[in-house]
Design a protein around this motif. Structure first.
Motif, PDB file in Angstrom:
ATOM      1  N   ILE A 106       0.834  -1.205   0.000  1.00  0.00           N
ATOM      2  CA  ILE A 106       0.000   0.000   0.000  1.00  0.00           C
ATOM      3  C   ILE A 106       0.872   1.260   0.000  1.00  0.00           C
ATOM      4  CG2 ILE A 106      -1.637   1.355   1.394  1.00  0.00           C
ATOM      5  CD1 ILE A 106      -2.859  -1.380   2.233  1.00  0.00           C
ATOM      6  N   LEU A 107       1.994   1.199   0.719  1.00  0.00           N
ATOM      7  CA  LEU A 107       2.886   2.358   0.775  1.00  0.00           C
ATOM      8  C   LEU A 107       3.535   2.683  -0.567  1.00  0.00           C
ATOM      9  CD1 LEU A 107       4.619   1.987   4.260  1.00  0.00           C
ATOM     10  CD2 LEU A 107       2.981   3.733   3.551  1.00  0.00           C
ATOM     11  N   THR A 108       3.582   1.702  -1.473  1.00  0.00           N
ATOM     12  CA  THR A 108       4.126   2.009  -2.806  1.00  0.00           C
ATOM     13  C   THR A 108       3.181   2.936  -3.567  1.00  0.00           C
ATOM     14  OG1 THR A 108       3.118   0.095  -3.944  1.00  0.00           O
ATOM     15  CG2 THR A 108       5.294  -0.234  -2.928  1.00  0.00           C
ATOM     16  N   GLY A 109       1.985   3.158  -3.017  1.00  0.00           N
ATOM     17  CA  GLY A 109       1.052   4.111  -3.613  1.00  0.00           C
ATOM     18  C   GLY A 109       1.360   5.552  -3.237  1.00  0.00           C
ATOM     19  N   LEU A 110       2.474   5.768  -2.517  1.00  0.00           N
ATOM     20  CA  LEU A 110       2.940   7.118  -2.183  1.00  0.00           C
ATOM     21  C   LEU A 110       4.319   7.347  -2.801  1.00  0.00           C
ATOM     22  CD1 LEU A 110       2.220   7.543   1.648  1.00  0.00           C
ATOM     23  CD2 LEU A 110       1.302   8.988  -0.175  1.00  0.00           C
ATOM     24  N   PRO A 111       4.605   8.543  -3.287  1.00  0.00           N
ATOM     25  CA  PRO A 111       5.972   8.835  -3.717  1.00  0.00           C
ATOM     26  C   PRO A 111       6.924   8.656  -2.533  1.00  0.00           C
ATOM     27  CG  PRO A 111       4.453  10.567  -4.400  1.00  0.00           C
ATOM     28  CD  PRO A 111       3.692   9.675  -3.483  1.00  0.00           C
ATOM     29  N   GLU A 112       8.131   8.206  -2.794  1.00  0.00           N
ATOM     30  CA  GLU A 112       9.073   7.851  -1.724  1.00  0.00           C
ATOM     31  C   GLU A 112       9.366   9.000  -0.764  1.00  0.00           C
ATOM     32  OE1 GLU A 112      12.567   5.531  -2.489  1.00  0.00           O
ATOM     33  OE2 GLU A 112      11.621   4.585  -4.230  1.00  0.00           O
ATOM     34  N   ASN A 113       9.385  10.218  -1.265  1.00  0.00           N
ATOM     35  CA  ASN A 113       9.760  11.346  -0.400  1.00  0.00           C
ATOM     36  C   ASN A 113       8.679  11.694   0.638  1.00  0.00           C
ATOM     37  OD1 ASN A 113       8.166  12.274  -2.597  1.00  0.00           O
ATOM     38  ND2 ASN A 113       8.815  14.377  -2.228  1.00  0.00           N
ATOM     39  N   ILE A 114       7.446  11.188   0.460  1.00  0.00           N
ATOM     40  CA  ILE A 114       6.412  11.433   1.480  1.00  0.00           C
ATOM     41  C   ILE A 114       5.832  10.116   2.012  1.00  0.00           C
ATOM     42  CG2 ILE A 114       5.802  13.743   0.654  1.00  0.00           C
ATOM     43  CD1 ILE A 114       3.264  12.442  -0.605  1.00  0.00           C
ATOM     44  N   ARG A 115       6.579   9.060   1.878  1.00  0.00           N
ATOM     45  CA  ARG A 115       6.100   7.746   2.322  1.00  0.00           C
ATOM     46  C   ARG A 115       6.149   7.649   3.843  1.00  0.00           C
ATOM     47  NH1 ARG A 115       8.196   3.121  -1.566  1.00  0.00           N
ATOM     48  NH2 ARG A 115       7.007   4.424  -3.014  1.00  0.00           N
ATOM     49  N   TYR A 116       5.052   7.232   4.462  1.00  0.00           N
ATOM     50  CA  TYR A 116       4.971   7.130   5.927  1.00  0.00           C
ATOM     51  C   TYR A 116       5.825   5.987   6.441  1.00  0.00           C
ATOM     52  CZ  TYR A 116       0.570   9.647   4.955  1.00  0.00           C
ATOM     53  OH  TYR A 116      -0.368  10.539   4.512  1.00  0.00           O
ATOM     54  N   ASN A 117       6.460   6.193   7.566  1.00  0.00           N
ATOM     55  CA  ASN A 117       7.219   5.117   8.212  1.00  0.00           C
ATOM     56  C   ASN A 117       6.499   4.693   9.484  1.00  0.00           C
ATOM     57  OD1 ASN A 117       9.453   5.018   6.406  1.00  0.00           O
ATOM     58  ND2 ASN A 117      10.178   6.939   7.281  1.00  0.00           N
ATOM     59  N   ASN A 118       6.534   3.393   9.744  1.00  0.00           N
ATOM     60  CA  ASN A 118       5.984   2.839  11.001  1.00  0.00           C
ATOM     61  C   ASN A 118       4.571   3.335  11.299  1.00  0.00           C
ATOM     62  OD1 ASN A 118       8.457   1.577  11.421  1.00  0.00           O
ATOM     63  ND2 ASN A 118       9.274   3.325  12.539  1.00  0.00           N
ATOM     64  N   LEU A 119       3.701   3.231  10.319  1.00  0.00           N
ATOM     65  CA  LEU A 119       2.344   3.721  10.524  1.00  0.00           C
ATOM     66  C   LEU A 119       1.292   2.649  10.254  1.00  0.00           C
ATOM     67  CD1 LEU A 119       0.685   6.209  11.277  1.00  0.00           C
ATOM     68  CD2 LEU A 119       0.661   6.845   8.870  1.00  0.00           C
ATOM     69  N   LEU A 120       1.496   1.850   9.226  1.00  0.00           N
ATOM     70  CA  LEU A 120       0.467   0.891   8.829  1.00  0.00           C
ATOM     71  C   LEU A 120       0.557  -0.436   9.575  1.00  0.00           C
ATOM     72  CD1 LEU A 120       0.201   1.418   4.965  1.00  0.00           C
ATOM     73  CD2 LEU A 120      -0.696   2.792   6.843  1.00  0.00           C
ATOM     74  N   THR A 121       1.708  -0.745  10.122  1.00  0.00           N
ATOM     75  CA  THR A 121       1.848  -1.967  10.914  1.00  0.00           C
ATOM     76  C   THR A 121       2.636  -1.662  12.184  1.00  0.00           C
ATOM     77  OG1 THR A 121       3.763  -2.567   9.554  1.00  0.00           O
ATOM     78  CG2 THR A 121       1.684  -3.660   9.013  1.00  0.00           C
ATOM     79  N   GLU A 122       2.501  -2.530  13.159  1.00  0.00           N
ATOM     80  CA  GLU A 122       3.131  -2.311  14.460  1.00  0.00           C
ATOM     81  C   GLU A 122       4.649  -2.233  14.349  1.00  0.00           C
ATOM     82  OE1 GLU A 122       1.707  -5.032  17.501  1.00  0.00           O
ATOM     83  OE2 GLU A 122      -0.119  -5.321  16.315  1.00  0.00           O
ATOM     84  N   SER A 123       5.222  -1.315  15.104  1.00  0.00           N
ATOM     85  CA  SER A 123       6.677  -1.207  15.147  1.00  0.00           C
ATOM     86  C   SER A 123       7.144  -1.367  16.592  1.00  0.00           C
ATOM     87  CB  SER A 123       7.130   0.155  14.604  1.00  0.00           C
ATOM     88  OG  SER A 123       6.660   1.187  15.442  1.00  0.00           O
ATOM     89  N   GLU A 124       8.353  -1.865  16.741  1.00  0.00           N
ATOM     90  CA  GLU A 124       8.920  -2.100  18.073  1.00  0.00           C
ATOM     91  C   GLU A 124       9.079  -0.795  18.854  1.00  0.00           C
ATOM     92  OE1 GLU A 124       9.736  -4.814  20.880  1.00  0.00           O
ATOM     93  OE2 GLU A 124       9.203  -5.307  18.815  1.00  0.00           O
ATOM     94  N   THR A 125       9.409   0.284  18.125  1.00  0.00           N
ATOM     95  CA  THR A 125       9.664   1.565  18.792  1.00  0.00           C
ATOM     96  C   THR A 125       8.395   2.165  19.409  1.00  0.00           C
ATOM     97  OG1 THR A 125       9.422   2.681  16.664  1.00  0.00           O
ATOM     98  CG2 THR A 125      11.663   2.191  17.366  1.00  0.00           C
TER      99      THR A 125
END
Length: 200
Positions: A106-125
């Protein structure tokens, strides 16, 4: 074929076509879009309760955002019934992998420069925050069960009790506070909740 890199928000708009509670007879269908907004409201509330009632320091705004996006991967995977998802550890682990792959797709549907990190699935942080999002998710399910019970739908009676038990078993003081102070209002009628005559 990868998703067109400007398609992310158009995909989000498809959440309204994905209905939840597929195995249950519903008096009113609940779609993924409305569920996600309710989870965002409740997750935000749990953050506020943490900060104001229990003197914590959780980022309530971040909780709201995680709640908004917590089920976005179901655009691709669909809503898997809870009894199947949690049938055993192997199925749960496999589904986690599918969720992760769906999130990346799903994130490939965003240009790389505005791609969300650690938002769509659980992250350890953000492990602690995700615990509250899960509690909000369960509280939203509890509210759905209450609404169906109010309509006389017996299909949700057992689900309501098991959902309530699972929230209690999480041992989250903020969720218990929400149940005690806010859940009773969901069983009330509109007239009991607010005097319409006083609204000017």
């Amino acid at each position: 074929r990868r998703m067109n890199n400007n398609y992310f928000y158009a995909m989000l708009s498809r959440m309204k076509y994905i209905n939840r509670w597929g195995l249950m007879r519903n008096t009113r269908e609940e779609n993924l879009s409305e569920h996600s907004l309710e989870v965002a409201f409740i997750a935000h509330a749990l953050g506020i309760i943490n900060n104001e009632v229990f003197n914590g320091s959780i980022n309530a705004d971040r909780l709201a955002i995680l709640g908004m996006y917590h089920d976005v991967t179901e655009i691709i995977t669909g809503d898997m019934p809870t009894p199947v998802k949690y049938y055993n550890s192997e199925i749960r682990a496999a589904y986690k992998e599918v969720e992760k792959a769906a999130g990346q797709e799903i994130l490939t549907g965003l240009p790389e420069n505005i791609r969300y990190n650690n938002l769509l699935t659980e992250s350890e942080t953000e492990k602690e925050l995700w615990i509250y999002v899960k509690a909000a998710d369960k509280l939203s399910a509890l509210i759905k069960c209450i609404e169906e019970r109010k309509m006389g739908n017996t299909d949700f009676f057992k689900a309501e009790q098991s959902t309530l038990d699972s929230i209690k078993n999480m041992g989250i003081a903020e969720a218990d506070y929400f149940i005690e102070h806010f859940i009773p209002a969901y069983s009330m009628t509109l007239d009991e909740s607010v005097d319409i005559r006083n609204i000017k």
